[in-house]
Scaffold this active site. Structure first.
Site, PDB file in Angstrom:
ATOM      1  N   CYS A 264     -13.644  -1.224   6.409  1.00 17.07           N
ATOM      2  CA  CYS A 264     -12.691  -0.501   5.566  1.00 17.07           C
ATOM      3  C   CYS A 264     -13.363   0.400   4.524  1.00 17.07           C
ATOM      4  CB  CYS A 264     -11.747  -1.491   4.890  1.00 17.07           C
ATOM      5  SG  CYS A 264     -10.600  -2.288   6.038  1.00 17.07           S
TER       6      CYS A 264
ATOM      7  N   CYS B 270      -7.877 -10.983   1.547  1.00 16.13           N
ATOM      8  CA  CYS B 270      -7.871 -10.386   2.882  1.00 16.13           C
ATOM      9  C   CYS B 270      -8.072 -11.471   3.931  1.00 16.13           C
ATOM     10  CB  CYS B 270      -8.959  -9.322   3.006  1.00 16.13           C
ATOM     11  SG  CYS B 270      -9.033  -8.590   4.663  1.00 16.13           S
TER      12      CYS B 270
ATOM     13  N   CYS C 277     -14.932  -3.111   0.019  1.00 13.27           N
ATOM     14  CA  CYS C 277     -13.552  -3.470   0.316  1.00 13.27           C
ATOM     15  C   CYS C 277     -13.153  -4.664  -0.544  1.00 13.27           C
ATOM     16  CB  CYS C 277     -13.401  -3.788   1.795  1.00 13.27           C
ATOM     17  SG  CYS C 277     -14.231  -5.326   2.298  1.00 13.27           S
TER      18      CYS C 277
ATOM     19  N   ARG D 233      -1.818   6.649   9.725  1.00 11.30           N
ATOM     20  CA  ARG D 233      -1.977   6.150   8.355  1.00 11.30           C
ATOM     21  C   ARG D 233      -1.993   7.328   7.377  1.00 11.30           C
ATOM     22  NH1 ARG D 233      -4.133   0.850   8.316  1.00 11.30           N
ATOM     23  NH2 ARG D 233      -3.310  -0.262  10.119  1.00 11.30           N
TER      24      ARG D 233
ATOM     25  N   ARG E 197       0.844  -1.200   0.000  1.00 13.22           N
ATOM     26  CA  ARG E 197       0.000   0.000   0.000  1.00 13.22           C
ATOM     27  C   ARG E 197       0.875   1.244   0.000  1.00 13.22           C
ATOM     28  NH1 ARG E 197      -3.600  -0.215   4.944  1.00 13.22           N
ATOM     29  NH2 ARG E 197      -4.759  -1.736   3.707  1.00 13.22           N
TER      30      ARG E 197
END
Length: 670
Positions: free
Chosen positions: A501, A458, A452, A146, A77
């Site tokens: 998310c 995931c 998401c 973040r 990411r």
């Protein structure tokens, strides 16, 4: 202040992960050692530290075969404050996604990019390439700040937007990890390419501020154990809620004077989406107003808020470790007092703000400096090429040819900007020829939806999300059309687990994975993301979608106020009323034959006429049903009828019934 991340009056019992962080030598181990090993994965301890470097170890569950090991791969990411993506970096990510990942790019709901399917042996190559081309993955995951969000619209003639971008970037720099581990591991110590923080940010990072920093070690703000859990921030402008400001741990809103000069910021604290099924001590929460801070003090206040959560946040039970639980436990007043103790002064009162509005900035717009920008919708954020849509190819061609930057949006779309007006037609032609729809062509249900990634990669996913939502949206659209609600649009969000998310708990309608093939259903959030939704159903199976939603849509159709949005309606009438209506509603009683949606024929609901159905309703009792009769309506009358029904806020069938009843009554009197 001693080099510890627990306060004297906080609990001393800590989770195992706190020890892993403390013993990592500021995020070096065991990642540095295990990266050199000839294996396809990291250890459990290594995985936890790897997150701070911007990567999650994943297992592609689609590829699992009985008797074989896991199919290990890595998601990477980017850290991109405000979603800014230079042309050089975008083209690098596009290339890397083809060479080392699954040939797609995924725009996140925090304005970053994710690459999926990278092998362990290629991680160093990919990360080093990203850093050498103006990017970073440091701090995109893990227990620290973040990616800092900001409105994506690149307005050059609106100073408040430019301040929002500036301070989002500076706050990201202020809270960026200072350890040398990242550059040592991934770039062999090379750090010269990375940009230096602004002088005022560097000074603020070193300024003590009543115990906000540690005077030893590599991390002046985080210490050896970093934060109790992830920490999320955003900066926006009054009225623009593209960033979902109330879902952030800390949100800043620019406050300007009459000369359009920045004076300071309103501060909102304690938002967060994550929760755990069947754990009542976990919940989604909206942020609270904390106060106002002058622009000169914003970095010191940011450090004071971080220090409060760092020193008093939960470090044993991780599901309660977000700052929202500290706000819930203490209340805003106690939290403010503790922050002010670190800050060294009192906060000013929160300034009045206009109502926030949701913005997605799709389509063509003027930047304000003579150039243009265009917002491109990306369904569920997935940039890829398919038989019908060559989005990845189109964006690569445009960025290569015109060398223009992008901005990633909080609802996982992209904005191409700095476009000279003479290039507009050519860029639009590239988009159209590759199957990219304009915002007018996109179904609003798709436009205002988010999901998401969930399965197959995931590790937290209970069920599908990104791969499921398009089918759900198509079925919901069919249902709405059948019920005469074809003009409705509302926010729909889906997640494969309760961690939130895609920020489902702010949506008008949301599906939260609860078990394989089933979802919790949440209703009542607002279109502008300024009100929390609530759960109305714990377990709706995929095949029950229409059966579950039809009564709710029928109630909405019958009882809504003029111009009322779906989420506002659900919030106004309440779930007790919705459930009561569902219990008495007969499926199919609001089908296309009663909607007057075709413009050619329709029926009038004989709602006062009932006949006994000899069939059983499943509990041994007979049920009644409404008798229906079909009539035709001329096409020239239908638009007038529809407009009048909209003006009155009544179903068209009801207007027809009233008109016919009045007409027939007058005829009989004559």
């Amino acid at each position: 202040m001693t080099n510890t991340t627990t306060s004297p009056d906080s609990q001393t019992k800590q989770s195992k992960l706190e020890g892993i962080k403390a013993n990592s030598n500021f995020l070096r181990e065991p990642v540095a050692t295990e990266l050199q090993e000839d294996s396809d994965h990291f250890s459990k301890d290594g995985v936890q530290i790897l997150k701070f470097h911007g990567s999650y170890q994943q297992d592609n569950r689609d590829n699992r075969q009985k008797g074989q090991g896991k199919d290990y791969q890595f998601m990477l990411r980017t850290r991109s404050p405000g979603g800014i993506m230079p042309a050089q970096l975008y083209l690098t990510l596009d290339r890397l996604s083809s060479q080392y990942a699954n040939n797609t790019l995924r725009v996140t709901t925090r304005q970053g990019f994710q690459l999926h399917g990278i092998l362990k042996k290629n991680l160093k190559t990919v990360i080093s390439d990203i850093v050498r081309n103006l990017g970073s993955t440091l701090g995109a995951c893990g227990d620290l700040n973040r990616n800092v969000m900001a409105p994506p619209a690149p307005y050059k003639n609106r100073p408040e937007y430019q301040y929002a971008w500036e301070y989002a970037n500076n706050i990201a720099d202020l809270l960026s990890p200072q350890t040398g581990a990242y550059y040592e591991i991934w770039l062999d110590g090379e750090k010269a390419i990375s940009s230096e923080a602004a002088p005022e940010v560097k000074a603020a990072r070193e300024r003590d501020g009543n115990g906000t920093i540690f005077h030893s070690g590599e991390e002046p703000i985080y210490g050896t154990q970093y934060m109790p859990r992830k920490f999320k921030c955003a900066v926006t402008v009054p009225g623009d809620n593209a960033v979902d400001i109330y879902t952030q741990d800390v949100g800043f809103v620019t406050i300007m004077d009459e000369n359009q000069q920045l004076q300071g910021f309103n501060v909102i604290v304690g938002g967060g989406m994550g929760r755990t099924h069947n754990k009542e001590d976990t919940f989604a929460r909206m942020g609270d107003p904390l106060g106002y801070v002058a622009k000169e003090d914003v970095y010191d206040l940011m450090k004071a808020i971080v220090a409060t959560q760092r020193d008093y946040g939960e470090r044993y039970q991780r599901r309660n470790a977000r700052m929202k639980y500290l706000l819930y436990e203490w209340g805003v007043e106690k939290f403010r007092q503790k922050v002010e103790a670190y800050f060294g002064k009192s906060l000013e009162p929160f300034k009045p703000l206009p109502e926030f509005r949701y913005e997605d900035y799709l389509g063509w717009h003027e930047q304000g400096d003579g150039k243009l920008f265009v917002g491109v919708s990306i369904e569920n954020g997935r940039i890829q090429d398919t038989d019908s849509l060559q989005l990845k190819t189109a964006l690569r061609k445009i960025v290569e040819k015109f060398q223009i930057p992008l901005r990633l949006t909080p609802n996982h779309n992209v904005i191409l900007y700095e476009i000279a007006p003479e290039y507009r037609d050519e860029i639009q032609s590239i988009l159209s020829s590759h199957g990219v729809q304009s915002h007018e062509e996109i179904d609003p249900l798709v436009r205002y939806s988010m999901a998401c990634p969930a399965l197959p990669t995931c590790g937290l996913a209970i069920t599908e999300s990104e791969r499921q939502l398009p089918g759900f949206l198509g079925r919901i659209r069919t249902l709405l059309n059948r019920m005469g609600l074809q003009d409705e649009q509302f926010t729909i969000r889906m997640t494969g687990c309760p961690n939130g998310c895609s920020r489902p708990y702010m949506a008008e309608l949301a599906f939260v994975g609860s078990m394989p093939g089933a979802y919790q259903v949440w209703l009542g959030g607002s279109f502008d993301q300024t009100r929390l939704a609530e759960p109305i159903c714990d377990r709706m199976r995929n095949e029950e979608l229409e059966q579950f939603l039809e009564p709710i849509f029928a109630y909405f159709k019958r009882e809504r106020k003029p111009g009322e949005n779906f989420g506002d309606f659900c919030h106004r009438v309440g779930f007790d009323a919705i459930q009561q209506f569902r219990e008495t509603y007969e499926l199919g009683s609001e089908d296309a034959s009663t909607s007057l949606s075709t413009g050619a024929s329709a029926s009038v609901d004989g709602s006062n006429l009932e006949s006994v159905d000899a069939g059983s309703n499943g509990n041994g009792r007979s049920r009644s049903r409404k008798t229906r009769h079909r009539i035709n309506i001329r096409n020239d009358i239908y638009p007038q009828l529809k407009a009048e029904a909209s003006r009155r806020g009544q179903p068209m069938s009801e207007l027809v019934y009233e008109a016919l009843k009045a007409y027939l009554g007058s005829e009989q009197r004559q």
